[in-house]
Design a protein around this motif. Structure first.
Motif, PDB file in Angstrom:
ATOM      1  N   GLY A   1       4.550   7.440  26.165  1.00  0.00           N
ATOM      2  CA  GLY A   1       5.160   7.268  27.246  1.00  0.00           C
ATOM      3  C   GLY A   1       4.256   6.920  28.496  1.00  0.00           C
ATOM      4  N   ARG A   2       2.973   7.877  28.453  1.00  0.00           N
ATOM      5  CA  ARG A   2       2.057   7.676  29.413  1.00  0.00           C
ATOM      6  C   ARG A   2       1.389   6.455  29.384  1.00  0.00           C
ATOM      7  NH1 ARG A   2       1.218  13.291  28.601  1.00  0.00           N
ATOM      8  NH2 ARG A   2      -0.278  12.741  27.044  1.00  0.00           N
ATOM      9  N   LEU A   3       1.043   5.968  28.143  1.00  0.00           N
ATOM     10  CA  LEU A   3       0.351   4.790  27.656  1.00  0.00           C
ATOM     11  C   LEU A   3       1.191   3.628  28.032  1.00  0.00           C
ATOM     12  CD1 LEU A   3      -2.311   3.374  26.465  1.00  0.00           C
ATOM     13  CD2 LEU A   3      -0.741   3.365  24.221  1.00  0.00           C
TER      14      LEU A   3
ATOM     15  N   ILE B   1       1.543  -1.090  31.609  1.00  0.00           N
ATOM     16  CA  ILE B   1       2.489  -2.098  32.666  1.00  0.00           C
ATOM     17  C   ILE B   1       1.799  -2.050  34.071  1.00  0.00           C
ATOM     18  CG2 ILE B   1       4.533  -2.400  33.505  1.00  0.00           C
ATOM     19  CD1 ILE B   1       5.471  -1.325  30.774  1.00  0.00           C
ATOM     20  N   GLU B   2       1.550  -0.781  34.624  1.00  0.00           N
ATOM     21  CA  GLU B   2       1.412  -0.634  35.973  1.00  0.00           C
ATOM     22  C   GLU B   2       0.104  -0.746  36.269  1.00  0.00           C
ATOM     23  OE1 GLU B   2       3.010   3.253  36.660  1.00  0.00           O
ATOM     24  OE2 GLU B   2       4.990   2.820  36.181  1.00  0.00           O
ATOM     25  N   GLU B   3      -0.914  -0.275  35.568  1.00  0.00           N
ATOM     26  CA  GLU B   3      -2.212  -0.265  36.052  1.00  0.00           C
ATOM     27  C   GLU B   3      -2.948  -1.501  35.372  1.00  0.00           C
ATOM     28  OE1 GLU B   3      -4.767   3.314  36.139  1.00  0.00           O
ATOM     29  OE2 GLU B   3      -2.835   4.485  36.155  1.00  0.00           O
TER      30      GLU B   3
ATOM     31  N   ARG C   1      10.229  -3.491  32.696  1.00  0.00           N
ATOM     32  CA  ARG C   1       9.071  -3.889  33.498  1.00  0.00           C
ATOM     33  C   ARG C   1       8.179  -4.764  32.532  1.00  0.00           C
ATOM     34  NH1 ARG C   1       6.617   1.768  34.206  1.00  0.00           N
ATOM     35  NH2 ARG C   1       7.684   2.109  32.055  1.00  0.00           N
ATOM     36  N   SER C   2       8.393  -4.724  31.223  1.00  0.00           N
ATOM     37  CA  SER C   2       7.388  -5.722  30.473  1.00  0.00           C
ATOM     38  C   SER C   2       8.503  -6.134  29.232  1.00  0.00           C
ATOM     39  CB  SER C   2       6.171  -5.098  29.978  1.00  0.00           C
ATOM     40  OG  SER C   2       6.285  -4.194  28.940  1.00  0.00           O
ATOM     41  N   LYS C   3       8.013  -7.167  28.708  1.00  0.00           N
ATOM     42  CA  LYS C   3       8.701  -7.470  27.185  1.00  0.00           C
ATOM     43  C   LYS C   3       8.042  -6.899  26.322  1.00  0.00           C
ATOM     44  CE  LYS C   3      11.438 -10.955  28.711  1.00  0.00           C
ATOM     45  NZ  LYS C   3      11.173 -10.736  30.517  1.00  0.00           N
ATOM     46  N   ILE C   4       8.855  -6.363  25.157  1.00  0.00           N
ATOM     47  CA  ILE C   4       8.395  -5.856  24.116  1.00  0.00           C
ATOM     48  C   ILE C   4       8.566  -6.585  22.750  1.00  0.00           C
ATOM     49  CG2 ILE C   4       8.807  -3.667  22.723  1.00  0.00           C
ATOM     50  CD1 ILE C   4       7.951  -3.169  25.795  1.00  0.00           C
TER      51      ILE C   4
ATOM     52  N   GLY D   1      -7.641  -4.651  31.421  1.00  0.00           N
ATOM     53  CA  GLY D   1      -6.452  -5.596  31.464  1.00  0.00           C
ATOM     54  C   GLY D   1      -6.047  -6.220  32.786  1.00  0.00           C
ATOM     55  N   SER D   2      -6.484  -5.467  33.952  1.00  0.00           N
ATOM     56  CA  SER D   2      -6.419  -6.032  35.273  1.00  0.00           C
ATOM     57  C   SER D   2      -7.586  -7.062  35.587  1.00  0.00           C
ATOM     58  CB  SER D   2      -6.386  -4.863  36.488  1.00  0.00           C
ATOM     59  OG  SER D   2      -7.703  -4.125  36.407  1.00  0.00           O
ATOM     60  N   GLU D   3      -8.694  -6.838  35.099  1.00  0.00           N
ATOM     61  CA  GLU D   3      -9.633  -7.924  35.258  1.00  0.00           C
ATOM     62  C   GLU D   3      -9.443  -9.286  34.338  1.00  0.00           C
ATOM     63  OE1 GLU D   3      -9.997  -4.751  34.729  1.00  0.00           O
ATOM     64  OE2 GLU D   3     -11.937  -3.989  35.746  1.00  0.00           O
TER      65      GLU D   3
END
Length: 291
Positions: free
Chosen positions: A26-28, A33-35, A72-75, A212-214
């Motif tokens: 869950g944390r991952l 998605i968010e970070e 929040r994202s596609k799976i 990921g953000s980069e």
């Protein structure tokens, strides 16, 4: 189906006993998605250690990730195997769990012909209403799906994309010959920018667990026409894109990305045999690379 430009092939967190760690999962999901700004998540792909997950574990993962992502994202469920009937079964299970699409790898070990590949993917696609992303990764499957076979499959209504790990030449031919709307993704982090430059749509990434953000900024810069900025971001990320697989020798995925997550303060446990965890020496080298 819009899967977005950046898709993360998600690891499967395990606890100390080797069972799926649902809290860590869950944390991952939230973190990716968010970070790390993942548009979609692949669940139970090779990075998720699909060869050592049971069917029951895969079904539980599909359902859990769909519910946790909550739109929040596609799976995308990894349901491919080298057994067509089994792949159909897993695909139908995934559809019942509410996933948005499926990823089908080229069958490994039994080395089918190109006609065998075509029929394998065709009957699976016909057994589901979900959009299908193909996955060509010759280094793992030995057999490489040809441009001609991929384009033949691209004519089927719900085969909408491919994750390509063959040469940039093959990507170029796929982009040139694909029907409108069929999307070609790089399956190799370090080839993401070259694939974009020949008309690829995006990246299915492992390194997006840590950069990921980069990578999202790089893709956005390129698609907005800021090629120099994209190249600079690619160059900045490149040591990590290569180092997560070669430190300095080849280490099987997802050993190092799991170690990298632990270094970053998001532990996801170890790997299941026959894979083995990173050594102290490998972890120290990885830590230096990430810094």
């Amino acid at each position: 189906m819009e899967f977005g430009r950046l898709i993360t092939a998600m690891v499967t967190p395990f606890d100390a006993d080797g069972a799926i760690d649902w809290d860590a999962t869950g944390r991952l999901i939230d973190y990716l998605i968010e970070e790390q700004q993942s548009d979609s998540l692949v669940v139970s792909g090779t990075t998720g250690e699909s060869p050592t997950l049971t069917d029951a574990e895969k079904a539980a993962l599909f359902k859990f990730v769909v519910e946790r992502a909550n739109g929040r994202s596609k799976i995308i469920a990894g349901t491919g195997s080298n057994d067509t009937a089994h792949s159909i079964h897993l695909t139908q299970v995934a559809e019942q769990c509410g996933v948005d699409g499926i990823l089908l790898v080229v069958p490994y070990y039994n080395r089918p012909s190109q006609e065998g590949l075509y029929r394998h993917f065709k009957v699976i696609a016909e057994a589901t209403k979900l959009p299908v992303m193909l996955y060509n990764v010759p280094s793992r499957t030995v057999v490489s799906m040809s441009v001609e076979t991929t384009l033949r499959l691209a004519e089927l209504p719900n085969i909408v994309a491919t994750k390509e790990c063959a040469s940039t030449d093959q990507v170029t031919q796929l982009v040139a010959g694909a029907p409108e709307g069929f999307r070609v993704y790089s399956g190799d982090d370090s080839a993401a920018l070259p694939v974009l430059s020949v008309g690829g749509y995006g990246l299915v990434s492992v390194a997006s667990h840590v950069v990921g953000s980069e990578l999202k900024r790089m893709i956005t810069a390129y698609t907005n026409g800021n090629v120099v900025e994209a190249a600079q971001l690619h160059g900045k990320c490149h040591p990590i894109l290569k180092g997560l697989f070669e430190l300095p020798y080849a280490i099987p995925n997802p050993v190092l990305v799991k170690a990298a997550l632990a270094i970053r303060g998001l532990p996801v446990g170890g790997v299941r045999l026959p894979l083995v965890d990173a050594t102290a020496e490998e972890t120290a080298a990885l830590k230096q690379l990430l810094q």
